[in-house]
Write a protein that holds these residues in place. Structure first.
Motif, PDB file in Angstrom:
ATOM      1  N   UNK A  56       0.827  -1.208   0.000  1.00  0.00           N
ATOM      2  CA  UNK A  56       0.000   0.000   0.000  1.00  0.00           C
ATOM      3  C   UNK A  56       0.862   1.259   0.000  1.00  0.00           C
ATOM      4  N   UNK A  57       1.921   1.242   0.806  1.00  0.00           N
ATOM      5  CA  UNK A  57       2.830   2.388   0.896  1.00  0.00           C
ATOM      6  C   UNK A  57       3.500   2.651  -0.454  1.00  0.00           C
ATOM      7  N   UNK A  58       3.936   1.569  -1.115  1.00  0.00           N
ATOM      8  CA  UNK A  58       4.595   1.708  -2.412  1.00  0.00           C
ATOM      9  C   UNK A  58       3.639   2.313  -3.437  1.00  0.00           C
ATOM     10  N   UNK A  59       2.391   1.873  -3.415  1.00  0.00           N
ATOM     11  CA  UNK A  59       1.389   2.401  -4.348  1.00  0.00           C
ATOM     12  C   UNK A  59       1.187   3.898  -4.121  1.00  0.00           C
ATOM     13  N   UNK A  60       1.092   4.314  -2.874  1.00  0.00           N
ATOM     14  CA  UNK A  60       0.912   5.733  -2.570  1.00  0.00           C
ATOM     15  C   UNK A  60       2.160   6.531  -2.926  1.00  0.00           C
ATOM     16  N   UNK A  61       3.327   5.987  -2.568  1.00  0.00           N
ATOM     17  CA  UNK A  61       4.580   6.680  -2.839  1.00  0.00           C
ATOM     18  C   UNK A  61       4.822   6.870  -4.332  1.00  0.00           C
ATOM     19  N   UNK A  62       4.393   5.902  -5.132  1.00  0.00           N
ATOM     20  CA  UNK A  62       4.529   6.007  -6.589  1.00  0.00           C
ATOM     21  C   UNK A  62       3.554   7.016  -7.183  1.00  0.00           C
ATOM     22  N   UNK A  63       2.598   7.451  -6.384  1.00  0.00           N
ATOM     23  CA  UNK A  63       1.617   8.442  -6.822  1.00  0.00           C
ATOM     24  C   UNK A  63       1.763   9.744  -6.053  1.00  0.00           C
ATOM     25  N   UNK A  64       3.029  10.101  -5.810  1.00  0.00           N
ATOM     26  CA  UNK A  64       3.405  11.425  -5.283  1.00  0.00           C
ATOM     27  C   UNK A  64       3.041  11.659  -3.822  1.00  0.00           C
ATOM     28  N   UNK A  76      -5.515   2.507   8.805  1.00  0.00           N
ATOM     29  CA  UNK A  76      -6.798   2.549   8.096  1.00  0.00           C
ATOM     30  C   UNK A  76      -6.769   3.569   6.965  1.00  0.00           C
ATOM     31  N   UNK A  77      -6.163   4.726   7.212  1.00  0.00           N
ATOM     32  CA  UNK A  77      -6.074   5.765   6.180  1.00  0.00           C
ATOM     33  C   UNK A  77      -5.205   5.308   5.013  1.00  0.00           C
ATOM     34  N   UNK A  78      -4.121   4.601   5.318  1.00  0.00           N
ATOM     35  CA  UNK A  78      -3.239   4.082   4.263  1.00  0.00           C
ATOM     36  C   UNK A  78      -4.007   3.102   3.381  1.00  0.00           C
ATOM     37  N   UNK A  79      -4.788   2.233   4.008  1.00  0.00           N
ATOM     38  CA  UNK A  79      -5.571   1.249   3.246  1.00  0.00           C
ATOM     39  C   UNK A  79      -6.592   1.950   2.358  1.00  0.00           C
ATOM     40  N   UNK A  80      -7.336   2.907   2.924  1.00  0.00           N
ATOM     41  CA  UNK A  80      -8.378   3.602   2.165  1.00  0.00           C
ATOM     42  C   UNK A  80      -7.804   4.405   1.011  1.00  0.00           C
ATOM     43  N   UNK A  81      -6.711   5.135   1.261  1.00  0.00           N
ATOM     44  CA  UNK A  81      -6.084   5.955   0.213  1.00  0.00           C
ATOM     45  C   UNK A  81      -5.524   5.078  -0.898  1.00  0.00           C
ATOM     46  N   UNK A  82      -4.895   3.985  -0.531  1.00  0.00           N
ATOM     47  CA  UNK A  82      -4.267   3.121  -1.544  1.00  0.00           C
ATOM     48  C   UNK A  82      -5.327   2.418  -2.384  1.00  0.00           C
ATOM     49  N   UNK A  90      -4.260   4.113 -13.923  1.00  0.00           N
ATOM     50  CA  UNK A  90      -4.277   3.579 -15.282  1.00  0.00           C
ATOM     51  C   UNK A  90      -2.888   3.167 -15.750  1.00  0.00           C
ATOM     52  N   UNK A  91      -1.867   3.564 -15.000  1.00  0.00           N
ATOM     53  CA  UNK A  91      -0.505   3.220 -15.347  1.00  0.00           C
ATOM     54  C   UNK A  91      -0.295   1.710 -15.207  1.00  0.00           C
ATOM     55  N   UNK A  92       0.377   1.111 -16.177  1.00  0.00           N
ATOM     56  CA  UNK A  92       0.553  -0.344 -16.162  1.00  0.00           C
ATOM     57  C   UNK A  92       1.301  -0.827 -14.928  1.00  0.00           C
ATOM     58  N   UNK A  93       2.370  -0.112 -14.543  1.00  0.00           N
ATOM     59  CA  UNK A  93       3.143  -0.515 -13.367  1.00  0.00           C
ATOM     60  C   UNK A  93       2.302  -0.420 -12.099  1.00  0.00           C
ATOM     61  N   UNK A  94       1.484   0.622 -12.011  1.00  0.00           N
ATOM     62  CA  UNK A  94       0.609   0.760 -10.859  1.00  0.00           C
ATOM     63  C   UNK A  94      -0.433  -0.351 -10.835  1.00  0.00           C
ATOM     64  N   UNK A  95      -0.925  -0.706 -12.007  1.00  0.00           N
ATOM     65  CA  UNK A  95      -1.904  -1.785 -12.094  1.00  0.00           C
ATOM     66  C   UNK A  95      -1.288  -3.100 -11.623  1.00  0.00           C
ATOM     67  N   UNK A  96      -0.039  -3.356 -12.015  1.00  0.00           N
ATOM     68  CA  UNK A  96       0.645  -4.578 -11.587  1.00  0.00           C
ATOM     69  C   UNK A  96       0.794  -4.596 -10.069  1.00  0.00           C
TER      70      UNK A  96
END
Length: 297
Positions: A56-64, A76-82, A90-96
């Motif tokens: 979840x952290x990596x997903x958020x960090x990759x999105x600024x 809980x906030x990390x889960x909801x935001x991610x 829509x980015x392929x890497x983010x989708x993976x």
């Protein structure tokens, strides 16, 4: 490998998340983002919850999202935001990364939302080739490093298989009465069928008639198709079976079955390299991968 894996080394976390172990340690010490346990010999290990949080952290960090900002958020906030980020990415890497998270959390809703978002800008073929194939390649690496458990792989593979089958079903009524019919099957005890399922989709998309026989088929079951005048092209795929020591024997048996008849066999998979130097008396073609075969169809 058959036990449910609940504890992960920092190397496991690096393999799964793509974040270097050094960086994970910094996030752990400076920002207290992860709370590993220690063995009696003082070796760190991480829980399944730690792994999910890291993804979840990596997903958020990759999105600024800056790590300092993430560190101030509750679990809980990390889960909801991610999850919201994954639904909208829509980015392929983010989708993976979203598919990884869905796999480790057994989250079908996250998988389906990520998949549906990809379809807003991509065809199913593009999703499979540009997202699912790299994702499945990564799963293969996780298997090799003993990071993945069967439950995770089965869960995500079944979801992907469902998408292939749904898209294949949509094409059934556009199939032409072609002269050749493709019969697709896997060798006995072979259960890895995503590549064969996708090949069935591609053949159907091209207007071909296919008969999909699926997993673990004894060779003597092909006898039914050898009777009569209709021409068949048999296609099989080999991931783990037959065992290396049995591959040559397997192909010699097929060669004997097809000798003197007009039918053809196409085999894909790395195991075909083990018999690439054999001289067959029947019409047998070998391809290292499904992708290589598709280039010629």
């Amino acid at each position: 490998m058959n036990n449910i894996k609940q504890d992960f080394t920092i190397k496991d976390l690096e393999n799964i998340s793509g974040i270097k172990a050094h960086t994970i340690r910094i996030w752990e010490k400076r920002y207290n983002l992860l709370t590993p346990k220690r063995t009696e010999t003082n070796i760190r290990f991480y829980s399944n919850e730690n792994l999910q949080k890291l993804l979840n952290i990596v997903l958020l960090n990759n999105n600024n999202f800056k790590i300092s900002k993430i560190a101030k958020m509750s679990d809980e906030e990390i889960i909801l935001e991610s999850r919201e980020m994954a639904f909208n990415s829509l980015n392929n890497d983010e989708a993976i990364n979203s598919f990884k998270l869905a796999m480790f959390q057994f989250d079908k809703v996250l998988f389906n939302n990520t998949y549906n978002n990809l379809l807003l800008n991509m065809t199913f073929r593009e999703v499979f080739k540009d997202v699912f194939i790299p994702f499945l390649d990564h799963i293969g690496l996780l298997w090799q490093t003993d990071t993945l458990i069967p439950a995770h792989e089965h869960f995500i593979s079944n979801l992907i298989a469902q998408k292939i089958q749904i898209n294949t079903e949509k094409l059934q009524y556009s199939v032409s009465n072609s002269a050749k019919t493709y019969v697709l099957f896997l060798p006995e005890n072979e259960i890895h069928e995503l590549g064969l399922l996708y090949l069935n989709y591609e053949l159907t998309l091209r207007g071909n008639n296919t008969i999909y026989l699926g997993q673990s088929l004894p060779l003597n079951n092909l006898d039914y198709f050898l009777k009569g005048d209709k021409e068949f092209c048999f296609i099989t795929s080999m991931t783990i079976m037959p065992f290396d020591a049995k591959v040559e024997e397997y192909f010699k048996e097929i060669d004997g079955i097809l000798k003197g008849v007009k039918h053809q066999l196409i085999a894909t998979g790395n195991k075909t390299n083990l018999v690439s130097n054999l001289n067959f008396e029947s019409n047998i073609k070998l391809y290292k991968s499904v992708s290589d075969l598709l280039k010629e169809l």
